[in-house]
Write an enzyme that holds these catalytic residues in place. Structure first.
Site: not given
Length: 460
Positions: A247, A269, A382
């Protein structure tokens, strides 16, 4: 890395050594042991150098140095007590593009000599890049105790059989596994006992019974960033892997621990950046494992905490691929600890909730009434792009606008930053914070000022 590690083959090659005292004697012995043809420039020779000269082991060029003496030598070592003389030799070597080492003078070296653990033909070099030879020697002494004396003999047997093994076992990965299994087997004990014949018999038996193993996938958590927080199982997995899918959140320090010849594929991402779709990641994991490779899916934090590890495990299960799960320290645990924010604390919070700031595809809303309860810690992954919405919903459902908050960026890393404030200020803090960031909402966030211990950046 300030120096490129390399082992030079000096057999039959001419080497110039300046000096013939005790220090130079140690250098000469090492050069002779390596098979070099040693040429010595020195006004006088000590007893050992004179003995070597009389026996034809070295060539004494006398006490006068001239630059032409460097023309046909492979490398140069300066080991005199005359700094100006050593500098003259070094500069002459530099002008001719020759490697030169000056003892205990880092600025007069184009190569350095590491501290060495010798289990010939296996050699382990330890270097500090010339900054601290004593520290390098200290670690060499530690490594000496860890490497069995018979390791060199195992390497000799392996060298003898290497071509035969290559002709019998197809594929680099399969040969690597054969050797790994052999060195961890009874073969090692037989070699340690000095029974080379029995050791080679064991090798032959394992070769006859060798069969390529099936590939497998390890879903491993890399932790929040600090390489020291990587678990032992995860470290072993990445060092044995043939391929690592990683990642964007996996730190450079952790990636440096991956086996050097492993294939490394970025599938992570970050918001607004190109990334490999999850479906493509799933397909690649299956494809690589079906080739018989050892695959590691390395995820920031923990694979089962907002890491889609469960989805990947389901795909592997359906495809009949063997897999293992190695937990990691999730950011809610690691980043808050490094920020000095306890998730629970008597009198402040009796529970902690981990939530994601990403909205669900079906449009369903979280239970804001539960999320807005006081005396609990809310950790939002996030969520910085939704900070304004989260703030509005929490306050609307009863959370005090003065609830302490913190936004942690690059948690556990040297560049960690923490912005502290109140819930009503969360959108502004989230806007300022480097991304990705973790948002902590709850009374415990106020304890940071008292408990912070890791770094001083981003003090609010």
């Amino acid at each position: 890395m300030s120096h490129f590690p390399i082992f030079a083959d000096l057999r039959g090659r001419a080497v110039l050594l300046a000096g013939a005292g005790k220090v130079a004697e140690r250098k000469a012995q090492s050069l002779l042991d390596a098979g070099a043809k040693v040429r010595v420039v020195a006004k006088t020779l000590n007893f050992q150098f004179q003995k070597w000269a009389d026996e034809g082991e070295i060539i004494w060029l006398g006490g006068e140095f001239c630059e032409e003496q460097l023309d046909d030598v492979f490398l140069i070592t300066a080991a005199t007590s005359d700094h100006a003389f050593n500098r003259r030799i070094f500069e002459a070597a530099e002008a001719r593009g020759k490697l030169c080492n000056t003892v205990d003078t880092a600025d007069l070296c184009s190569f350095i000599v590491p501290a060495l653990v010798d289990r010939g033909p296996l050699k382990i070099a330890v270097s500090s890049g010339g900054t601290s030879p004593v520290l390098a020697r200290k670690w060499r002494q530690i490594i000496e105790t860890l490497v069995p004396l018979h390791t060199g003999r195992m390497a000799e047997i392996a060298g003898k059989w290497r071509s035969h093994i290559k002709s019998r076992i197809e594929g680099t990965e399969n040969r690597r596994r054969f050797w790994e299994n052999l060195f961890d087997s009874r073969f090692s004990a037989l070699t340690a006992q000095g029974d080379t014949e029995a050791a080679e018999t064991e090798l032959t038996a394992q070769l006859e019974n060798f069969a390529p193993t099936r590939g497998e996938v390890v879903l491993a958590g890399a932790g929040p960033g600090d390489a020291g927080l990587l678990t032992l199982h995860a470290l072993q997995a990445v060092q044995a892997a043939d391929a690592v899918f990683y990642d964007a959140l996996v730190s450079d320090g952790i990636m440096a621990m991956v086996r050097k010849d492993a294939e490394k594929i970025s599938v992570g991402k970050r918001a607004g950046l190109h990334h490999v779709q999850q479906e493509e990641t799933n397909r690649l994991l299956v494809e690589y494992a079906q080739k018989g490779l050892r695959v590691v899916r390395l995820k920031g934090g923990d694979p089962f905490v907002f890491g889609r590890g469960g989805e990947e495990a389901q795909v592997l299960k359906q495809a009949g691929i063997p897999y293992r799960i190695i937990p990691g320290i999730t950011a809610a645990l690691g980043a808050t600890a490094y920020a000095g924010i306890p998730l629970t604390h008597r009198g402040c919070a009796q529970s902690a909730l981990f939530v994601t700031g990403h909205s669900k595809h079906d449009g369903s809303e979280p239970d804001w009434r539960t999320l807005a309860l006081s005396k609990q810690t809310l950790v939002v992954y996030m969520g910085t792009l939704k900070a304004a919405e989260i703030t509005e919903k929490l306050i609307a459902h009863g959370r005090s606008a003065d609830t302490p908050v913190a936004v942690i960026s690059n948690g556990t890393l040297p560049e960690q930053s923490v912005l502290s404030g109140r819930l009503k200020n969360l959108p502004e803090l989230a806007e300022k914070a480097p991304r990705p960031a973790l948002m902590v909402i709850g009374e415990v966030a106020a304890l940071r000022e008292e408990l912070k211990w890791f770094g001083e950046r981003g003090r609010a």
